[in-house]
Design a protein around this motif. Structure first.
Motif, PDB file in Angstrom:
ATOM      1  N   GLU A 142      33.567  39.083  39.202  1.00  0.00           N
ATOM      2  CA  GLU A 142      35.089  38.719  38.836  1.00  0.00           C
ATOM      3  C   GLU A 142      35.635  39.778  38.070  1.00  0.00           C
ATOM      4  N   HIS A 193      37.151  41.765  40.638  1.00  0.00           N
ATOM      5  CA  HIS A 193      38.361  41.361  41.421  1.00  0.00           C
ATOM      6  C   HIS A 193      39.619  41.410  40.297  1.00  0.00           C
ATOM      7  N   ARG A 194      39.253  41.365  38.768  1.00  0.00           N
ATOM      8  CA  ARG A 194      40.562  41.363  38.019  1.00  0.00           C
ATOM      9  C   ARG A 194      41.173  42.671  38.037  1.00  0.00           C
ATOM     10  N   ALA A 232      40.876  45.080  40.372  1.00  0.00           N
ATOM     11  CA  ALA A 232      41.292  45.137  41.650  1.00  0.00           C
ATOM     12  C   ALA A 232      42.960  44.612  41.757  1.00  0.00           C
ATOM     13  N   GLU A 233      43.021  43.396  41.061  1.00  0.00           N
ATOM     14  CA  GLU A 233      44.451  42.557  41.190  1.00  0.00           C
ATOM     15  C   GLU A 233      45.275  43.525  40.259  1.00  0.00           C
ATOM     16  N   ARG A 234      44.871  44.068  39.031  1.00  0.00           N
ATOM     17  CA  ARG A 234      45.708  44.833  38.139  1.00  0.00           C
ATOM     18  C   ARG A 234      46.195  46.091  38.849  1.00  0.00           C
ATOM     19  N   ARG A 270      46.446  46.285  42.121  1.00  0.00           N
ATOM     20  CA  ARG A 270      47.290  46.087  43.297  1.00  0.00           C
ATOM     21  C   ARG A 270      48.670  45.854  42.555  1.00  0.00           C
ATOM     22  N   ASP A 271      48.795  44.996  41.448  1.00  0.00           N
ATOM     23  CA  ASP A 271      50.067  45.160  40.836  1.00  0.00           C
ATOM     24  C   ASP A 271      50.758  46.301  40.463  1.00  0.00           C
TER      25      ASP A 271
END
Length: 257
Positions: free
Chosen positions: A194, A197-198, A200-202, A204-205
């Protein structure tokens, strides 16, 4: 050529209060590690090994040992401007000897440096500090850079592997050293998926580039690694590292495809 800052001896003695260094007046170069030199066990140098030191506001902690050290990143080289000057250990810099500079490995340390872009490899003796600019992990003498075929470009993607203990470098094997053309920056490695993934999302943003997660490790330690890329050149890699730092990733690492 990427000229790096050089630590004066007084700075190394003061450790924590380094200022932008100046090279002493050149003198006749001493004999250094030649092209045929082999790694050997040497005592830790009296100069050049403070517990830590600071350059341009950044603190560098000198490692207690070079054993097991492996690092990948960008190498630069330094030559005529510093030829005949003094290295961090007090020796004379000879650009025609097989030597190099590293910010944190104990001095002297023997390392094998492999150009990941063409498969060439050399053994050098580290006797100086640096580089302290941009995303660089080692500064090489002109002789070492020439053998790695990085004089014209000034920089190269490399692997630095310690030969601590005087061990001989692995025998060259052309079939086992393919040229790498795709490089990535690893932004983090996590035991918790998790958390990966957190991050990775940051990223990508923040639109730093193409972000991917890969799971690696054995049964007892599984890691989820977040990486960004690929990039095909050092200039692209430098730009990617800067975007990652702006996104809050302080210590991205070079990884291969």
């Amino acid at each position: 050529m990427n000229l790096r800052l050089a630590l004066p001896l007084l700075v190394l003695l003061a450790a924590a209060c380094a200022q932008e260094p100046q090279r002493p007046e050149p003198r006749q170069p001493a004999t250094g590690a030649g092209a045929g030199s082999l790694p050997r066990v040497e005592p830790r140098a009296r100069l050049g090994n403070p517990p830590f030191y600071e350059v341009a506001g950044k603190r560098y902690v000198v490692l207690a040992s070079a054993a097991g050290y492996v690092e990948r990143g960008v190498a630069s080289w330094y030559g005529p401007t510093f030829h005949g000057g003094r290295t961090a250990t007090g020796e004379t810099y000879d650009m025609n000897a097989m030597t190099g500079a590293h910010p944190t490995l104990p001095l002297p340390t023997w390392v094998q440096v492999t150009n990941l872009q063409n498969g060439r490899s050399v053994v050098v003796r580290l006797n100086d500090r640096g580089p302290f600019s941009s995303n660089r992990i080692i500064d090489l003498s002109r002789a070492a850079a020439l053998q790695l075929d990085m004089i014209r470009g000034g920089t190269a993607m490399v692997e630095v592997r310690s030969l601590a203990g005087g061990s001989a470098p692995p025998a060259p094997d052309a079939a086992a050293a393919p040229v790498v053309t795709r490089f990535f920056a690893q932004a983090g490695a996590f035991a918790d998926e998790e958390n990966a993934h957190r991050l990775a999302e940051r990223l990508r943003d923040a639109q730093v580039g193409e972000v991917a997660i890969s799971g690696t490790g054995g049964d007892d330690r599984h890691l989820w690694r977040v990486r960004v890329g690929p990039v095909a050149s050092i200039s692209e890699f430098d730009a990617l590292i800067e975007r990652l730092r702006q996104a809050g990733v302080d210590s991205p690492r070079l990884v291969l495809d």
